[in-house]
Every structure is written in C-alpha cells, then in structure tokens.
Design a protein around this motif. Structure first.
Motif, PDB file in Angstrom:
ATOM      1  N   SER A  75     -19.699 -10.686  -1.552  1.00 23.35           N
ATOM      2  CA  SER A  75     -20.526 -10.060  -1.747  1.00 23.35           C
ATOM      3  C   SER A  75     -20.657  -8.848  -2.455  1.00 23.35           C
ATOM      4  CB  SER A  75     -20.985  -8.978  -0.726  1.00 23.35           C
ATOM      5  OG  SER A  75     -20.040  -7.993   0.160  1.00 23.35           O
ATOM      6  N   ALA A  76     -19.091  -7.942  -3.195  1.00 30.23           N
ATOM      7  CA  ALA A  76     -19.174  -7.136  -4.259  1.00 30.23           C
ATOM      8  C   ALA A  76     -19.286  -8.184  -5.558  1.00 30.23           C
ATOM      9  CB  ALA A  76     -17.857  -6.335  -4.658  1.00 30.23           C
ATOM     10  N   ALA A  77     -19.228  -9.708  -5.698  1.00 30.16           N
ATOM     11  CA  ALA A  77     -18.615 -10.067  -6.793  1.00 30.16           C
ATOM     12  C   ALA A  77     -20.663 -10.654  -7.127  1.00 30.16           C
ATOM     13  CB  ALA A  77     -17.997 -11.293  -6.731  1.00 30.16           C
ATOM     14  N   VAL A  78     -21.207 -10.773  -6.111  1.00 27.68           N
ATOM     15  CA  VAL A  78     -22.385 -10.958  -6.039  1.00 27.68           C
ATOM     16  C   VAL A  78     -23.551  -9.990  -6.511  1.00 27.68           C
ATOM     17  CG1 VAL A  78     -24.945 -11.694  -4.919  1.00 27.68           C
ATOM     18  CG2 VAL A  78     -22.086 -13.065  -4.357  1.00 27.68           C
ATOM     19  N   ALA A 108     -21.516 -13.065 -24.176  1.00 23.88           N
ATOM     20  CA  ALA A 108     -21.692 -12.805 -22.755  1.00 23.88           C
ATOM     21  C   ALA A 108     -20.511 -12.146 -22.079  1.00 23.88           C
ATOM     22  CB  ALA A 108     -22.033 -14.083 -21.346  1.00 23.88           C
ATOM     23  N   LYS A 109     -21.601 -11.742 -20.535  1.00 24.36           N
ATOM     24  CA  LYS A 109     -20.253 -10.759 -20.001  1.00 24.36           C
ATOM     25  C   LYS A 109     -19.889 -10.997 -18.734  1.00 24.36           C
ATOM     26  CE  LYS A 109     -23.150  -7.323 -20.197  1.00 24.36           C
ATOM     27  NZ  LYS A 109     -24.271  -5.367 -19.093  1.00 24.36           N
ATOM     28  N   ILE A 110     -18.616 -11.633 -18.722  1.00 23.98           N
ATOM     29  CA  ILE A 110     -18.419 -13.007 -17.607  1.00 23.98           C
ATOM     30  C   ILE A 110     -17.460 -12.144 -16.219  1.00 23.98           C
ATOM     31  CG2 ILE A 110     -17.509 -15.292 -16.402  1.00 23.98           C
ATOM     32  CD1 ILE A 110     -18.183 -15.932 -20.144  1.00 23.98           C
ATOM     33  N   GLY A 111     -18.332 -12.514 -15.279  1.00 27.65           N
ATOM     34  CA  GLY A 111     -16.731 -11.229 -14.103  1.00 27.65           C
ATOM     35  C   GLY A 111     -16.017 -12.364 -13.309  1.00 27.65           C
ATOM     36  N   ILE A 112     -15.071 -11.842 -13.147  1.00 26.21           N
ATOM     37  CA  ILE A 112     -14.006 -12.607 -13.051  1.00 26.21           C
ATOM     38  C   ILE A 112     -13.471 -11.969 -11.595  1.00 26.21           C
ATOM     39  CG2 ILE A 112     -14.083 -14.015 -14.937  1.00 26.21           C
ATOM     40  CD1 ILE A 112     -11.132 -11.902 -14.862  1.00 26.21           C
ATOM     41  N   ALA A 124      -8.767  -7.313  -1.826  1.00 23.43           N
ATOM     42  CA  ALA A 124      -9.710  -8.265  -2.524  1.00 23.43           C
ATOM     43  C   ALA A 124     -10.209  -8.726  -3.654  1.00 23.43           C
ATOM     44  CB  ALA A 124     -10.912  -6.975  -1.877  1.00 23.43           C
ATOM     45  N   SER A 125      -9.164  -7.404  -4.358  1.00 24.21           N
ATOM     46  CA  SER A 125      -9.197  -7.824  -6.357  1.00 24.21           C
ATOM     47  C   SER A 125      -8.996  -8.856  -6.727  1.00 24.21           C
ATOM     48  CB  SER A 125      -9.121  -6.436  -6.762  1.00 24.21           C
ATOM     49  OG  SER A 125      -7.670  -6.545  -6.958  1.00 24.21           O
TER      50      SER A 125
END
Length: 334
Positions: free
Chosen positions: A166-169, A128-132, A60-61
C-alpha cells in the motif's frame, strides 16, 4: 521408591528436552506476494509441526535489508531474492539458496495518471521519477536492465525507494513517483483503485522473457554457507515445512490461501487481495526446486550493469542447492 522417582524425573527431563522447539530466526524482505509461501507455511502451522520456534522479522523496505541482516548475523535464514546470492559471490561471500518460492519475477511497471512513458518508445522514460522497493533490490535491477537494453542509463531517471504494498501504491497515487516497479498485491491494487495502468507486466512467463530474455527466479530461502553447514537439521526442517506449503498452495484456491494467512500479511480490502493472490499464483514453484537453467537469467541481468558481478567468475553451482528439497518426505500438507 527413590530409584523410581529418579527414573521418572529423568524420563520427564528427557521428554521435555526432546519436545523443545528448535529456534530459528527468519527475516522476510517485505510482504510482497513473491514471498507468499513463507506466511502460508506460518499460517498452516507447518514450522511448528516440524518442531521449529520461528522468530520473524519483516523488512518492509525490501530484500536488500534482509540480505544485510543475514550477512551481519542478525538473522539465520532470509526470505529474499535469488540474485542476491550472485551478488554475494562476487564479493567473496557464500550465500546459498535452498528452496525456491517464486519461479518468476512477478514484477510490473505501472504508470500514474500523468505519466507520459510509452513502452513502445523507450526514450520517453527519460526524466521520470521511478519508484522501486529499495536501492539494490530486484525492482532496482528491473529498471536498470530495461534502461541498459534500450541504450539508456540510471542517470536518465530518478530511482526512489518507496517500499512495497500500500505504501508503494500511495506513492504513485500521490504523484511522488511517475512510474512504479513493484509486485503483487501492489500491482493489482494499482488498477483496482484506478491509480494507474500497468505498462510492462513480467508476471507471466512470456512477459518475463520479453523483459529479461528468460524465466527470472525471484523469491527463495537462503542462508550463509556456514549456517547451512552448522545447522543442517534446522535447514531441513525449514525446507520440509516450506515445500509442504508450496504443495498446499498448488491444490487450493486464492480464497483458501488468503484465509490461511496471518492477518499482518494482508493489505487492502479482502476481495482485491484475493484477486492479487489469484493473479500471482502462476509465479509460485510447485516443488521448491531451483532450476540450473533458469538461474542463468539473473546472472545475465546482473552482468549487464553490475561491475563487480561482470568482473567476477561466477560459479552458479555454488549459489544454490537442491539437497534439502530432495530429502523432503513425499507427503503433502493436509
């Protein structure tokens, strides 16, 4: 009678051997929609029809973990992104893509409610903190290439692995990241839930060309060259099933596709997920073939910031093969 019984036993043994399924371990780099043809093939029972016994592991990662598993020998075939094959060649490791699933990026960059980033003013992304999905993933490459093109670097932002779906959202909704680079279904969930707004959209061909300068192939099936050479019949069976899934998807609606999926693949509410599949349909390959022209785009992106790739003499012809796709029987899935 004794001869008859011996002959009968031999016949039963032969039938049992002939019917034995061919085992294959397939790992998938997260359940984002770029990888959708794989679970569709599973849901349709196409791998079983080819005589395969598939063991699936989901990371999932993100796809970088899948690549690690392949190189370590803990999986046989990976559902991951094409650009990994280029990275591996720069490290003198032969990893070969043999079926294309997604012919385009499918990535979006979304901003949370408090985000101050304006794509018309690239410098506003600073701080900015950017999620990848994960470090080394294609979402990571997306951000780094964007920064590089605008005279910025990864030191100007904070890159944070948040997985997908959903974890990213949730990471964006909870303010753990200011911006999120991810795929569908997360891309659709963000706006459907009112979590944020899509600021850069590379799901369309035009969007991909604006970001990358060309079409950016993503999800493929790949394996090490040694596995392919040692197991051509297994690779052909996997290819047959996967290409039939692509054909089936091309002739069925998003609703029909979702109904065929294994339950563990579906996230969020049903209607929003169907909408996400509808939004993503344009990125899927229709025949599984890998384009020798389109794969130049990932190479250009990687060369711009990956020192090993930039320093290596990459032979793209050794990163993929259409040999198995060309041998798929011309019969669509029912």
């Amino acid at each position: 009678m004794r001869k008859f019984m011996l002959a009968l036993a031999a016949t039963v043994a032969f039938v049992g051997t002939a019917a034995a399924a061919d085992p294959v371990r397939i790992s998938v780099g997260s359940y984002n929609l770029n990888n959708l043809p794989f679970p569709v093939a599973k849901g349709l029972g196409l791998y079983e029809k080819e005589g395969l016994d598939v063991t699936v592991e989901n990371f999932a990662s993100g796809g970088s973990k899948t690549l690690q598993a392949l190189v370590a020998g803990s999986t046989d075939i990976a559902v991951g992104f094409y650009d990994h094959t280029i990275q591996m060649q720069s490290q003198n490791k032969a990893v070969i893509a043999f079926v294309q699933l997604a012919r385009n990026s499918g990535l979006v960059l979304a901003g949370g409610k408090s985000s101050t980033f304006d794509p018309m003013k690239p410098e506003t992304i600073k701080g900015a903190k950017i999620g990848i999905t994960s470090p080394g993933s294609s979402s990571d490459f997306f951000v780094r290439y964007y920064l590089q093109r605008h005279g910025l670097s990864a030191d100007d932002v904070s890159l944070i692995g948040v997985g997908s779906g959903s974890a990213a959202v949730a990471a964006l909704e909870q303010g753990k990241v200011d911006l999120l680079v991810n795929y569908d279904p997360a891309a659709t969930f963000i706006e459907a839930k009112g979590v944020g707004k899509i600021l850069i959209d590379a799901r369309s061909d035009d969007g991909a060309k604006a970001i990358y300068g060309g079409i950016y192939p993503t999800s493929v099936l790949y394996a090490t060259q040694s596995y392919i050479e040692d197991n051509p019949e297994t690779v052909q069976k996997v290819t047959n099933a996967t290409v039939k899934a692509l054909e089936w998807m091309n002739s069925h609606s998003a609703e029909e596709i979702v109904e065929m999926l294994p339950k563990e693949f579906i996230s969020g509410d049903h209607d929003t997920y169907v909408k996400a599949v509808e939004n993503a349909k344009a990125i899927f390959s229709k025949d599984g073939r890998i384009s020798d022209e389109d794969i130049k785009t990932p190479l250009a992106v990687l060369k711009s910031f990956n020192e090993k790739v930039a320093a290596a003499k990459i032979d793209l012809s050794k990163t993929y093969t259409n040999e198995f796709v060309d041998k798929v029987p011309a019969v669509a899935a029912n």
